[in-house]
Design a protein around this motif. Structure first.
Motif, PDB file in Angstrom:
ATOM      1  N   GLU A 180       1.035  -1.159   0.003  1.00 29.73           N
ATOM      2  CA  GLU A 180       0.125   0.040  -0.056  1.00 29.73           C
ATOM      3  C   GLU A 180       0.732   1.473  -0.085  1.00 29.73           C
ATOM      4  O   GLU A 180       0.546   2.464  -0.819  1.00 29.73           O
ATOM      5  CB  GLU A 180      -0.806   0.069   1.309  1.00 29.73           C
ATOM      6  N   GLU A 181       1.837   1.197   0.731  1.00 29.74           N
ATOM      7  CA  GLU A 181       2.961   2.118   0.862  1.00 29.74           C
ATOM      8  C   GLU A 181       3.626   2.734  -0.481  1.00 29.74           C
ATOM      9  O   GLU A 181       3.577   3.725  -0.933  1.00 29.74           O
ATOM     10  CB  GLU A 181       3.825   2.202   1.851  1.00 29.74           C
ATOM     11  N   ARG A 182       3.720   1.653  -1.302  1.00 27.07           N
ATOM     12  CA  ARG A 182       4.712   1.647  -2.514  1.00 27.07           C
ATOM     13  C   ARG A 182       3.623   2.271  -3.578  1.00 27.07           C
ATOM     14  O   ARG A 182       3.831   3.147  -4.211  1.00 27.07           O
ATOM     15  CB  ARG A 182       5.167   0.408  -3.010  1.00 27.07           C
ATOM     16  N   LEU A 183       2.323   1.868  -3.387  1.00 32.34           N
ATOM     17  CA  LEU A 183       1.215   2.499  -4.548  1.00 32.34           C
ATOM     18  C   LEU A 183       1.037   3.833  -3.869  1.00 32.34           C
ATOM     19  O   LEU A 183       0.865   4.530  -4.932  1.00 32.34           O
ATOM     20  CB  LEU A 183      -0.201   1.598  -4.101  1.00 32.34           C
ATOM     21  N   ARG A 184       0.941   4.044  -2.708  1.00 32.30           N
ATOM     22  CA  ARG A 184       0.669   5.570  -2.302  1.00 32.30           C
ATOM     23  C   ARG A 184       1.904   6.400  -2.951  1.00 32.30           C
ATOM     24  O   ARG A 184       1.727   7.385  -3.383  1.00 32.30           O
ATOM     25  CB  ARG A 184       0.639   5.761  -0.813  1.00 32.30           C
ATOM     26  N   ILE A 185       3.209   6.061  -2.690  1.00 32.09           N
ATOM     27  CA  ILE A 185       4.250   6.863  -3.261  1.00 32.09           C
ATOM     28  C   ILE A 185       4.156   6.774  -4.834  1.00 32.09           C
ATOM     29  O   ILE A 185       4.470   7.981  -5.364  1.00 32.09           O
ATOM     30  CB  ILE A 185       5.657   5.880  -2.822  1.00 32.09           C
ATOM     31  N   ALA A 186       3.792   5.687  -5.490  1.00 36.25           N
ATOM     32  CA  ALA A 186       3.601   6.039  -6.985  1.00 36.25           C
ATOM     33  C   ALA A 186       2.646   6.980  -7.264  1.00 36.25           C
ATOM     34  O   ALA A 186       2.933   7.667  -8.300  1.00 36.25           O
ATOM     35  CB  ALA A 186       3.290   4.403  -7.401  1.00 36.25           C
TER      36      ALA A 186
END
Length: 395
Positions: A180-186
């Motif tokens: 989820e964090e990677r998706l938010r960063i993207a």
């Protein structure tokens, strides 16, 4: 896996075989040195040694081993051979039955063994009664010990299983949070960079057009304004990128994540919408902005900000006309924040799929809202409409 299991079983059989041999040696020493009955003759030695052989399979088939050994032990005692010699083997077998079976089976076998022992000692008078109490105490002790260890192992295995499941759950949760964090960063980087790069591209095109329009009558003020707009956009993008990187450095995806993802660092909100409109106007679009909303939850405000940002970026990038008009409305009604962005551009893209609409849909889902986006139909233009529940966003 199969080889490992076979090796384990082979090791267990070897251990039980060594135990059977050791108990047979011990029984022989007892029969020779501490006789409480007549010394074994050839038949006695044959019985004494034979009753130890099934112990090599005590853990694989404890009840079968019991059924084989009990008649041999009973016949041995009936011949008045040394009574204490087979005791160790008998206790080990009773322990095995208790530690490998259920409580009901252990109690049933224990009662049967005690009853058989009482029958064998019935003809020995008071001495037999005293010896019966002593042997019964040993039988009960072995069965209780085996039952206790069986329950202890079951509880330990259950505790380990719970701990493993909890650890797997923690690992899965950590992986989910990292994803989820990677998706938010993207999403954040896409929204920031796509918006800024699009504006810089449009403003650069304006400057290039002014320079190429009439070199002899150069409009220096227009070129300077276009370059100033580019510089302002770069400074704004650099500041927002620095803020994003500071958030990542302070609250990146470590092993343990304490708070909700949307509560990390300062989030853009409705107060940033005028800046987005001003940047789009600097790129040549006519932006009509209307905001009518009180204080909204941070996650909802951030989602609305990113939706408007992406919609303006797409409108400026794909509008295809110099007099592009974009209408942005953000209003609070019916317990939700309604975000509507429409433009009268010539198209919505060049046919190459991107991440803008995908990111908008993910942001809307993250606060429990809905999103509709598509061409206006008969007339030119594109529309984006989102409904963001305020109560869901405040959770």
């Amino acid at each position: 896996m199969r080889k490992s299991l076979q090796a384990t079983r082979s090791s267990v059989r070897r251990q039980d075989a060594f135990l059977a041999v050791g108990l047979a040696v011990l029984a022989s020493v007892v029969a020779v040195s501490f006789g409480s009955g007549r010394r074994p003759d050839a038949l006695g030695w044959a019985l004494l040694l034979a009753l130890h052989v099934p112990l090599a399979w005590r853990r694989r088939a404890p009840v079968t081993v019991l059924c084989v050994m009990i008649p041999l032990i009973a016949f041995y005692h009936q011949q008045e051979y040394d009574h204490s010699a087979p005791t160790a083997a008998s206790m080990v077998l009773l322990y095995t039955v208790a530690v490998t079976g259920s409580t009901r089976r252990t109690v049933t076998i224990g009662c049967a063994v005690v009853a058989l022992m009482l029958v064998l000692k019935a003809g020995h008078g008071m001495a037999g009664v005293a010896e019966s109490f002593q042997i019964t105490g040993w039988i009960v002790s072995m069965l209780v010990l085996g039952g206790y260890l069986r329950v202890h192992r079951q509880l330990t295995a259950a505790a380990l299983d719970r701990a493993e499941r909890a650890e797997r759950t923690r690992e899965e949760e950590a992986r989910r949070r990292v994803a989820e964090e990677r998706l938010r960063i993207a999403r954040d980087l896409h929204d920031l960079l796509a918006h800024s790069i699009t504006l810089i591209g449009v403003q650069t095109s304006v400057a290039a057009h002014v320079l190429a329009e009439d070199p002899d009558r150069l409009d220096r003020a227009a070129v300077a304004k276009a370059l100033d707009d580019i510089a302002d956009t770069c400074r704004s993008a650099r500041g927002e990128l620095r803020t994003t990187l500071e958030v990542l450095r302070d609250h990146g995806p470590p092993d343990g994540m304490d708070g909700p993802l949307d509560e990390r660092g300062p989030l853009p909100g409705l107060d940033g919408l005028p800046d987005l409109a001003a940047a789009a106007r600097a790129a040549g679009a006519e932006v009509d902005l209307s905001v009518a909303a009180d204080v909204v939850p941070a996650a909802v405000g951030a989602a609305a900000y990113r939706i408007v940002q992406e919609a303006l970026t797409n409108a400026v990038r794909h509008g295809g006309r110099a007099d592009l008009t974009v209408r942005v409305g953000v209003h609070e009604r019916e317990g939700a924040l309604w975000v509507d962005v429409t433009d009268d551009g010539a198209g919505s893209g060049d046919g190459i799929p991107g991440f803008g609409l995908v990111g908008m849909r993910e942001r809307v889902r993250s606060v429990g809202g809905t999103l509709d986006a598509g061409p206006l139909g008969e007339r030119a233009g594109f529309a984006v409409s989102a409904v963001l529940p305020l109560r869901a966003g405040a959770r």
